[in-house]
Write an enzyme that holds these catalytic residues in place. Structure first.
Site, PDB file in Angstrom:
ATOM      1  N   HIS A 274       0.350   4.174   1.539  1.00 50.72           N
ATOM      2  CA  HIS A 274       1.269   4.655   0.513  1.00 50.72           C
ATOM      3  C   HIS A 274       1.261   3.748  -0.720  1.00 50.72           C
ATOM      4  O   HIS A 274       1.918   4.043  -1.718  1.00 50.72           O
ATOM      5  CB  HIS A 274       2.674   4.734   1.134  1.00 50.72           C
ATOM      6  CG  HIS A 274       3.724   5.247   0.207  1.00 50.72           C
ATOM      7  ND1 HIS A 274       3.491   6.270  -0.689  1.00 50.72           N
ATOM      8  CD2 HIS A 274       5.010   4.890   0.014  1.00 50.72           C
ATOM      9  CE1 HIS A 274       4.594   6.511  -1.367  1.00 50.72           C
ATOM     10  NE2 HIS A 274       5.526   5.679  -0.967  1.00 50.72           N
ATOM     11  N   CYS A 275       0.523   2.603  -0.656  1.00 54.84           N
ATOM     12  CA  CYS A 275       0.644   1.628  -1.757  1.00 54.84           C
ATOM     13  C   CYS A 275      -0.633   1.466  -2.577  1.00 54.84           C
ATOM     14  O   CYS A 275      -0.656   1.807  -3.757  1.00 54.84           O
ATOM     15  CB  CYS A 275       1.038   0.269  -1.183  1.00 54.84           C
ATOM     16  SG  CYS A 275       2.726   0.252  -0.606  1.00 54.84           S
ATOM     17  N   ILE A 276      -1.679   0.918  -1.928  1.00 57.60           N
ATOM     18  CA  ILE A 276      -2.848   0.456  -2.701  1.00 57.60           C
ATOM     19  C   ILE A 276      -3.513   1.579  -3.514  1.00 57.60           C
ATOM     20  O   ILE A 276      -3.839   1.374  -4.683  1.00 57.60           O
ATOM     21  CB  ILE A 276      -3.888  -0.255  -1.789  1.00 57.60           C
ATOM     22  CG1 ILE A 276      -3.215  -1.271  -0.861  1.00 57.60           C
ATOM     23  CG2 ILE A 276      -4.994  -0.905  -2.598  1.00 57.60           C
ATOM     24  CD1 ILE A 276      -2.621  -2.472  -1.530  1.00 57.60           C
ATOM     25  N   ASP A 279      -0.047   2.942  -6.173  1.00 61.00           N
ATOM     26  CA  ASP A 279       0.752   2.158  -7.136  1.00 61.00           C
ATOM     27  C   ASP A 279       0.008   1.850  -8.439  1.00 61.00           C
ATOM     28  O   ASP A 279       0.591   1.947  -9.525  1.00 61.00           O
ATOM     29  CB  ASP A 279       1.233   0.849  -6.490  1.00 61.00           C
ATOM     30  CG  ASP A 279       2.112   1.112  -5.279  1.00 61.00           C
ATOM     31  OD1 ASP A 279       2.494   2.281  -5.080  1.00 61.00           O
ATOM     32  OD2 ASP A 279       2.394   0.164  -4.537  1.00 61.00           O
TER      33      ASP A 279
END
Ligand SMILES: NC(=O)c1ccc[n+]([C@@H]2O[C@H](COP(=O)([O-])OP(=O)(O)OC[C@H]3O[C@@H](n4cnc5c(N)ncnc54)[C@H](O)[C@@H]3O)[C@@H](O)[C@H]2O)c1
Length: 438
Positions: A274-276, A279
């Site tokens: 869900h991040c790398i 974002d």
């Protein structure tokens, strides 16, 4: 006494009532850490199933043991609800809601907006609010601040205290946890920074204050962009090594012997989670609105998107070398979580790989010890039950996620062909005629 002095006293004495908005991978561990520090914590989540599970003391987050959760619930230190009215009693609120991308690739801030709209009617003097969700620089000040102060007439830095503190949790990790990972925090004003840092200091080992919410927001995006760009660099290195006929794993291991000036990253079939992969796109979106193109991010995103297709090309070639086509071949994918030893499939490259193999007519099954089944917008699959039987029956076994639970030497023994996209087979797989590596 000023509102700042009142809230600081409540925080230091742990009398402050804490509310966590969003009880997911980030919010639940944070709620537990605050409850363990002695605060009374209420978690609010619109999902009734999660709320009921928390209140039963049953954890659905790998990093939170059910025994720990149950103990806090039993002691009355932690409870969950779907009712935003619980915010009426709140002194300190942390927002941990999702920040995904829209189908168009633009930031989807609807969860932050709905959480803040749920909070706004209950905001009162002496309240501290911290946003934890990863987002573009400016979100806390431009999106949240007006919604909390417009109708209430409260003054930020005097009546209410607003800050941003990025979550850095690495799910599945034991050495660095929510509790001991240093926590960056920056306020809308210096008073906001002081109050919010004092709150977090009560429960977390190390708090790192920065001068503004924008600096804290940007620090998180630097961390994630750094990983995205470096992982993508070694992914492209894998593509280049493939063209050159050089073993990328050997090259990286050799470079990593340099004791300074090099940091080891390993390639794979694509970046998930869900991040790398997400974002940095928040940052490039924001920069576009300022007429600047974040070229590194855009390029990394573009290269990363090619990795599942490149990986499927490796499977195709490996089968071809054995006189087979993907069409009609029985293919077993090992691991569908986006990284080892966790159950999270968000943005996992495994989904693209399975889909591309199916599109080419492959008879694709999967096994994952952490993901018994999945249903992605109506596309449902179940993990095969007889792992070693399937390994033996498959024309190709494709290692997409290198879970530690697998016995790779037994898999190598039994399989006819292994396409190892993670170097899970290590030295056993090198120069092994059964193994094709990324
Ligand atoms: N998962 C990670 O490893 C990780 C690491 C660092 C940062 N983050 C960031 O933290 C944020 C949260 O991520 P996550 O992985 O915990 O997401 P998640 O989907 O696991 O959890 C978010 C929770 O928020 C709830 N929610 C949605 N709308 C809400 C609302 N209006 N009010 C209250 N709750 C609401 C959802 O039901 C869900 O339970 C994201 O911005 C993410 O980028 C995640």
């Amino acid at each position: 006494m000023t509102h700042q002095q009142i809230i600081l006293e409540k925080l230091k004495s742990h009398e402050a009532q804490v509310v966590i908005l969003g009880l997911g991978y980030v919010g639940l561990p944070l709620a537990v850490v605050f409850a363990q520090a002695g605060f009374r914590v209420t978690g609010i989540d619109p999902l009734g199933d999660k709320v009921e599970a928390v209140n039963r003391g049953e954890s659905y987050v790998l990093d939170v043991p059910s025994a720990v959760l149950a103990n806090l619930v039993e002691q009355g230190k932690l409870r969950a609800t779907t009712d935003f009215a619980a915010l009426r009693e709140a002194d300190a609120v942390s927002i941990c809601v999702p920040t995904p991308l829209r189908k168009t690739g633009d930031p989807d801030l609807s969860y932050i907006v709905s959480a803040v709209e749920g909070l706004a009617p209950h905001v009162h003097a002496g309240m501290v609010v911290v946003l934890e969700s990863s987002t573009y620089p400016g979100t806390t000040r431009e999106l949240i601040l007006p919604r909390l102060t417009m109708d209430s007439g409260l003054v930020v830095g005097e009546d209410i205290f607003l800050a941003f503190s990025p979550e850095r949790v690495d799910p599945g990790r034991r050495d660095w946890t929510t509790q001991n990972t240093p926590k960056v925090i920056g306020g809308v004003t210096s008073a906001c920074g002081e109050v919010s840092a004092e709150w977090y200091r009560q429960a977390l080992d190390t708090v790192v204050p920065v001068s503004s919410t924008e600096a804290a927001e940007m620090a998180k995006l630097l961390e994630n962009t750094f990983r995205m760009v470096n992982i993508t660099l070694v992914n492209e290195l894998a593509i280049m090594c493939d063209r050159l006929g050089v073993d990328v794993w050997e090259v990286i291991d050799a470079a990593a012997t340099k004791p300074f000036g090099f940091m080891k990253f390993t390639p794979g079939p694509g970046i998930g989670g869900h991040c790398i992969p997400i974002d940095p796109l928040y940052l490039s979106w924001k920069l576009k609105s300022l007429h600047y193109t974040a070229r590194f991010i855009d390029l990394a995103s573009e290269i990363n998107a090619t990795m599942p297709r490149f990986s499927v090309g490796k499977v195709q070639d490996a089968l071809n070398d054995r006189g087979k086509a993907v069409k009609g071949s029985r293919i077993l994918v090992l691991g569908v979580a986006y990284k080892p030893d966790i159950d999270d499939m968000r943005e996992s490259p495994a989904l693209d790989i399975i889909h591309l193999l199916q599109e080419r007519g492959g008879d694709v099954r999967y096994h994952d010890p952490h993901v018994p089944s999945f249903d992605q917008e109506g596309w449902a699959m179940e993990s095969v039950k007889d792992l070693m039987g399937e390994v033996g029956a498959a024309d190709a076994v494709v290692i997409v996620t290198n879970h530690r639970a697998y016995n790779y030497s037994a898999i190598l023994e039994r399989a006819r062909l292994v396409v190892d996209l993670r170097n899970a087979t290590g030295a056993m797989g090198t120069n092994n005629p059964k193994v094709v590596k990324l």
